[in-house]
Every structure is written in structure tokens, then in C-alpha cells.
Scaffold this motif. Structure first.
Motif, mmCIF file in Angstrom:
data_model
loop_
_atom_site.group_PDB
_atom_site.id
_atom_site.type_symbol
_atom_site.label_atom_id
_atom_site.label_comp_id
_atom_site.label_asym_id
_atom_site.label_seq_id
_atom_site.Cartn_x
_atom_site.Cartn_y
_atom_site.Cartn_z
ATOM 1 N N VAL A 195 52.004 44.815 33.131
ATOM 2 C CA VAL A 195 51.281 45.603 31.762
ATOM 3 C C VAL A 195 49.712 45.836 32.962
ATOM 4 O O VAL A 195 48.843 46.792 32.331
ATOM 5 C CB VAL A 195 50.672 44.723 30.878
ATOM 6 C CG1 VAL A 195 49.115 44.981 30.093
ATOM 7 C CG2 VAL A 195 51.781 44.913 30.286
ATOM 8 N N LYS A 196 48.884 44.703 33.386
ATOM 9 C CA LYS A 196 47.823 44.701 34.014
ATOM 10 C C LYS A 196 47.942 45.400 35.394
ATOM 11 O O LYS A 196 46.593 46.572 36.086
ATOM 12 C CB LYS A 196 47.227 43.658 34.564
ATOM 13 C CG LYS A 196 46.232 42.775 33.497
ATOM 14 C CD LYS A 196 45.890 41.885 33.503
ATOM 15 C CE LYS A 196 45.089 41.730 34.967
ATOM 16 N NZ LYS A 196 43.590 41.302 34.310
ATOM 17 N N GLY A 197 49.170 44.853 35.846
ATOM 18 C CA GLY A 197 49.186 46.198 37.004
ATOM 19 C C GLY A 197 48.515 45.136 38.709
ATOM 20 O O GLY A 197 47.833 45.870 39.653
ATOM 21 N N ARG A 198 48.479 44.296 37.600
ATOM 22 C CA ARG A 198 48.003 43.283 38.880
ATOM 23 C C ARG A 198 48.854 42.879 39.702
ATOM 24 O O ARG A 198 50.565 42.445 39.545
ATOM 25 C CB ARG A 198 47.902 42.140 37.826
ATOM 26 C CG ARG A 198 47.082 41.068 38.947
ATOM 27 C CD ARG A 198 46.936 40.824 37.299
ATOM 28 N NE ARG A 198 46.070 38.664 38.290
ATOM 29 C CZ ARG A 198 44.938 38.178 37.778
ATOM 30 N NH1 ARG A 198 44.146 39.260 37.341
ATOM 31 N NH2 ARG A 198 44.793 36.556 37.886
ATOM 32 N N PRO A 199 47.844 42.321 41.326
ATOM 33 C CA PRO A 199 49.563 42.250 42.285
ATOM 34 C C PRO A 199 49.995 40.603 42.048
ATOM 35 O O PRO A 199 49.143 39.803 41.724
ATOM 36 C CB PRO A 199 48.336 41.507 43.575
ATOM 37 C CG PRO A 199 47.201 42.831 43.633
ATOM 38 C CD PRO A 199 46.924 42.982 41.450
ATOM 39 N N PRO B 82 44.970 35.971 33.233
ATOM 40 C CA PRO B 82 43.972 36.722 33.430
ATOM 41 C C PRO B 82 43.050 37.109 32.309
ATOM 42 O O PRO B 82 43.427 37.428 31.415
ATOM 43 C CB PRO B 82 45.157 37.488 34.708
ATOM 44 C CG PRO B 82 46.018 37.883 33.929
ATOM 45 C CD PRO B 82 46.282 36.398 32.467
ATOM 46 N N SER B 83 42.066 37.820 33.070
ATOM 47 C CA SER B 83 41.263 38.843 32.386
ATOM 48 C C SER B 83 41.979 39.992 31.978
ATOM 49 O O SER B 83 42.832 40.642 32.596
ATOM 50 C CB SER B 83 39.734 39.006 33.286
ATOM 51 O OG SER B 83 40.082 39.679 34.113
ATOM 52 N N ALA B 84 41.440 40.311 30.022
ATOM 53 C CA ALA B 84 42.101 40.970 30.097
ATOM 54 C C ALA B 84 41.968 42.910 30.004
ATOM 55 O O ALA B 84 41.716 43.492 29.120
ATOM 56 C CB ALA B 84 42.269 40.881 28.351
ATOM 57 N N ASN B 85 41.870 42.818 31.671
ATOM 58 C CA ASN B 85 41.299 44.280 32.300
ATOM 59 C C ASN B 85 42.586 44.902 32.658
ATOM 60 O O ASN B 85 43.521 44.106 33.074
ATOM 61 C CB ASN B 85 39.892 44.300 32.303
ATOM 62 C CG ASN B 85 39.900 43.030 33.924
ATOM 63 O OD1 ASN B 85 40.078 41.812 33.737
ATOM 64 N ND2 ASN B 85 40.174 43.357 35.036
ATOM 65 N N LEU B 86 42.693 45.840 32.911
ATOM 66 C CA LEU B 86 43.826 46.702 33.605
ATOM 67 C C LEU B 86 43.231 46.356 35.051
ATOM 68 O O LEU B 86 41.703 45.914 35.366
ATOM 69 C CB LEU B 86 43.345 48.095 33.992
ATOM 70 C CG LEU B 86 43.932 48.825 32.437
ATOM 71 C CD1 LEU B 86 44.089 50.512 32.907
ATOM 72 C CD2 LEU B 86 45.963 48.098 32.042
ATOM 73 N N PRO C 122 36.310 46.091 35.386
ATOM 74 C CA PRO C 122 35.605 45.270 34.337
ATOM 75 C C PRO C 122 36.049 44.708 33.530
ATOM 76 O O PRO C 122 36.838 45.522 33.093
ATOM 77 C CB PRO C 122 34.588 46.138 34.410
ATOM 78 C CG PRO C 122 34.711 47.352 35.618
ATOM 79 C CD PRO C 122 35.555 47.401 35.625
ATOM 80 N N SER C 123 35.809 42.957 33.813
ATOM 81 C CA SER C 123 36.340 42.731 32.329
ATOM 82 C C SER C 123 36.052 42.839 31.638
ATOM 83 O O SER C 123 34.721 43.159 31.418
ATOM 84 C CB SER C 123 35.801 40.510 33.104
ATOM 85 O OG SER C 123 36.237 40.679 34.106
ATOM 86 N N PRO C 124 36.763 42.459 30.309
ATOM 87 C CA PRO C 124 36.640 42.912 28.751
ATOM 88 C C PRO C 124 35.300 42.253 28.389
ATOM 89 O O PRO C 124 36.216 40.993 28.081
ATOM 90 C CB PRO C 124 37.176 43.219 28.180
ATOM 91 C CG PRO C 124 38.666 42.386 29.418
ATOM 92 C CD PRO C 124 37.891 41.872 30.961
ATOM 93 N N VAL D 260 30.567 36.504 31.150
ATOM 94 C CA VAL D 260 31.065 36.607 33.342
ATOM 95 C C VAL D 260 32.146 35.547 33.093
ATOM 96 O O VAL D 260 31.954 34.646 32.613
ATOM 97 C CB VAL D 260 29.891 36.125 34.154
ATOM 98 C CG1 VAL D 260 29.637 37.552 34.509
ATOM 99 C CG2 VAL D 260 29.235 35.145 33.750
ATOM 100 N N GLU D 261 32.944 35.560 33.725
ATOM 101 C CA GLU D 261 34.332 34.401 34.132
ATOM 102 C C GLU D 261 33.455 33.286 34.445
ATOM 103 O O GLU D 261 33.011 32.727 34.714
ATOM 104 C CB GLU D 261 35.309 35.210 34.815
ATOM 105 C CG GLU D 261 36.059 36.189 35.030
ATOM 106 C CD GLU D 261 35.365 37.740 35.346
ATOM 107 O OE1 GLU D 261 33.969 37.175 36.224
ATOM 108 O OE2 GLU D 261 35.611 38.723 35.970
ATOM 109 N N SER D 262 35.257 32.157 34.033
ATOM 110 C CA SER D 262 34.404 30.957 34.699
ATOM 111 C C SER D 262 34.327 30.526 35.716
ATOM 112 O O SER D 262 34.116 31.399 36.525
ATOM 113 C CB SER D 262 35.615 30.241 33.988
ATOM 114 O OG SER D 262 36.826 29.906 34.679
HETATM 115 MG MG MG Z 1 40.127 39.310 36.442
#
Ligand code: MG
Ligand code: TXA
Length: 346
Positions: A54-58, A140-144, A148-150, A177-179
Motif C-alpha cells: 500500500v505504501k510502495g515501501r521497499p 511505519p508512518s502512514a504516508n506513501l 512527508p509523514s502525515p 516529527v517521528e520518534s
Molecule cells: Mg516514515
């Protein structure tokens, strides 16, 4: 597919469709105190694989496993250094992610093929209720991937509507910003990603913590240590140039010169600037990221400001830098990466 949207404020019972989705191997976007996460049962390799689709994440970019109690740590990690428990009791729940050796029950899909696992206990009541009602959640963060992270519900809807089972609307996220991520698998703790839990605070617990250059975002991540961070990150589709100076007046002059050069080529430009400096620019779209005196406020606006660059339909953007103090280190790490290391310094 049909995506159900739940309002988080409504209470525990309303979370049931989200809890059931996780238990059935589905995907749920949920709020945390940092950014929104896209979660699945951390022990279900098929469900985790869907996150990546869904994210297109490697698939070699590992996810963080979110837990809701300290007891759950031993379900996902082994060989936890005993002294770390004392620290975790103080900092969890919170934006503090630890890399440890993974338990054999955590599938390699969750850890991007690695024998180590990232774990955190989020400080958001909805995230905690969701995990308590279901399972430890890989998210992971809920962005494609690459975007940028949502930090706002409309960012999540924009990226994931129709692609996931449930989206939980928790309003704007608190830190933006992320953890902070720290690797505890070596002899010394290593900061892999700066975040809301600041380096100044970290040094109180771990005076010997190592801070590699990539943690500041001044060069590409070391792929062996920080696997997911070598990818293009946080970036608008249009090019961003970051201007970094200690002296704010000089920075504005340098940014203005750059803008004049771009505009003389007929380009339309957006500037990500502070409330103190935005008034100094003309002939450009202004994206006010907040006051230089409130870096927590700037962090909260950061990803929305980067998304605004694309919404404005400009050809390129120029972003002002901020001091690397407190959460400023996380802000600069994200801005440097968003610029693809396209940086002009005084
Ligand atoms: Mg992320
Ligand atoms: O605040 C946060 O951390 C948010 C919320 C949703 O909790 N999550 C988040 O996840 O930012 P993500 O996937 O966008 O970033 C996690 C990063 C990966 O890019 C990867 O570099 C690092 O964590 N990571 C995860 N597991 C790792 C491991 N075993 N070794 C080294 N780095 C790891």
C-alpha cells in the motif's frame, strides 16, 4: 476497497472495527503522539506485506513494532540490556524507539529481513487502546513511501483513502516529527534518528551515546545501521533548497538572492519561512512554519509545510534552516533530507 473512518474522540467501543481489522490481518491508520502510523498485526507476515504494498515501501525498510505494556517487550525482543528496563520505565509511553535483537516469533517481513527489531510504546490513548484490544502492531508512518509523514487527518485521507480497512481520525498529532530511534545492539548506544526525545535528554541517560553524521542529516544514512533511512524521504515532488545560517538576517539575504535567481528564470517559488522572517520576501508564495522562538510549534507544522509546496503548484521551494537545539535537531534532519541534501550555507 471501502475504508471506514472512525473519530478517535468517541471512545473505546468505537475502536472495535479497527481492533477487528487488525485481528483479521487488515490495515489500520491510527494517530500517535508523533505522526500517524499505518499498522498491521506485527506477527502476521501477510498483513505486514500489505503495508509495504500500500505504501510502495521497499521491503528491506523495517517497521517499528508498537507495544502497549512493558510485558510485551519480551514477546518481540530478546537480550534486552537489564539497565535499559530502568530507562524504559521512565520514558515509555513516549517518542522513544529502541533497536534490539528480535524474538524468533517476529517475522522477517516486519524487520525488513533483519535480526533486529525496532520497538516503541506510543503515548497516545487511541494507539494504546488499539494495541491492548488486539496485538503488538507493526507500523511505519502512514504516508506513501518517500512523501512527508502525515500529521493531520487530511494527509492520511489523501494518501490512503480506499487503500486500507480503517482510518482513525485523532486530529493533528502532538509532536509532528517521528520518534527518536536509538540502536542498543552494539557496545555503545547509537542515535539513528533524532526526534522529540531530544539529544540533550538522551545524554542524561546515556552519556556515551554516539551521534553519527547521518543522524543530523548531513550525509546519507549508513545502510548497515539505519536501513530505511537511505531512501528519499519527506520530500515534496518539487525541488527544495535549504538555506542554513546561524545569523538570521544573513540567511534571509541569502534566501532572497537565491529566490531572485530562480525568478529570473521564470520559476514560481514558495518559501518556507518563520513568522519573524516571512515578511521579508516578496513575489513568492509564503509558507509560514511558525515562530523561531517555538521550535516545538515549527516541528508540528513541518510536514504540513512540505506538503503545501506541492499544493501551491510552484516550480521549486526555498526553506529556511533552524538552530539544532532540542527538537531543532530533528527539524534539521528532516529538512536536510527533504532537500535531498541540496543545501546553501552561509
Ligand atoms: Mg516514515
Ligand atoms: O514516531 C514514529 O516512529 C512513527 C510512528 C507511527 O510510531 N513511525 C515511523 O516509522 O516513523 P517509519 O517506518 O517511518 O520509520 C521507522 C524507521 C525506518 O525507516 C528504519 O530506518 C528504522 O525505523 N528501523 C526500524 N527497524 C530498524 C532496525 N531493525 N534497525 C535499524 N533501523 C530500523
Amino acid at each position: 476497497m471501502e475504508t471506514i473512518i472512525i473519530r478517535a474522540a468517541s471512545g473505546k467501543r468505537e475502536l472495535e472495527p479497527a481492533i477487528n481489522a487488525i485481528l483479521r490481518g487488515g490495515l489500520v491508520a491510527f494517530p500517535t503522539e508523533t505522526v500517524y502510523g499505518l499498522g498491521a498485526d506485527a506477527f502476521n507476515s501477510t498483513a505486514v506485506r500489505r503495508i509495504y504494498e500500500v505504501k510502495g515501501r521497499p521491503s528491506d525498510n523495517p517497521s517499528i513494532v508498537h507495544i502497549a505494556s512493558l510485558d510485551q517487550l519480551s514477546d518481540v525482543a530478546i537480550d534486552v540490556p537489564p539497565h535499559l528496563y530502568d530507562v524504559l520505565r521512565k520514558v515509555w509511553p513516549g517518542p522513544f524507539t529502541v533497536i534490539l535483537r528480535k524474538s524468533p516469533t517476529v517475522p522477517l517481513e516486519t524487520t525488513g529481513g533483519r535480526e533486529t527489531v525496532a520497538v516503541r510504546m506510543p503515548a497516545h490513548p487511541v494507539a494504546l487502546d488499539l494495541i491492548r484490544g488486539s496485538r503488538p502492531i507493526a507500523a511505519p508512518s502512514a504516508n506513501l513511501s518517500g512523501r512527508p509523514s502525515p500529521t493531520r487527518i487530511d494527509h492520511v485521507i489523501h494518501d490512503l483513502m480506499g487503500k486500507v480497512d480503517v482510518i482513525i481520525d485523532g486530529g493533528d498529532t502532538y509532536f509532528g516529527v517521528e520518534s527518536t530511534i536509538i540502536d542498543f545492539t552494539g557496545r555503545r548506544p547509537i542515535l539513528l534518528r533524532p526526534g522529540p526525545f531530544t539529544l540533550e535528554e538522551l545524554r542524561k541517560f546515556f552519556p556515551d551515546i554516539e551521534v553519527p553524521e547521518f543522524a543530523r542529516g548531513i550525509r546519507e544514512a549508513d545502510a548497515a545501521l539505519a536501513p530505511g533511512m537511505k531512501y528519499r524521504h519527506y520530500a515534496p515532488l518539487k525541488p527544495v533548497t535549504l538555506v542554513e545560517c546561524n545569523d538570521v538576517d544573513y540567511m534571509v539575504k541569502l534566501a532572497s538572492k537565491l529566490i531572485d535567481e530562480f525568478r529570473s528564470k521564470g520559476m514560481r517559488i514558495a518559501v518556507i519561512c518563520s513568522s519573524e522572517t516571512c515578511g521579508s520576501y516578496s513575489g513568492v508564495e509564503l509558507i509560514n512554519i511558525g515562530s523561531r522562538n517555538d521550535l516545538y510549534g515549527v516541528a508540528r507544522q513541518l510536514f504540513d509545510s512540505l506538503r503545501r509546496v506541492d499544493e501551491l503548484g510552484v516550480d521549486a521551494a526555498v526553506a529556511e534552516g533552524f538552530p539544532e537545539i532540542g527538537i531543532g535537531l530533528a527539524i534539521m534532519n528532516r529538512l536536510r533530507k527533504a532537500s535531498g541534501f541540496n543545501i546553501v550555507r552561509c
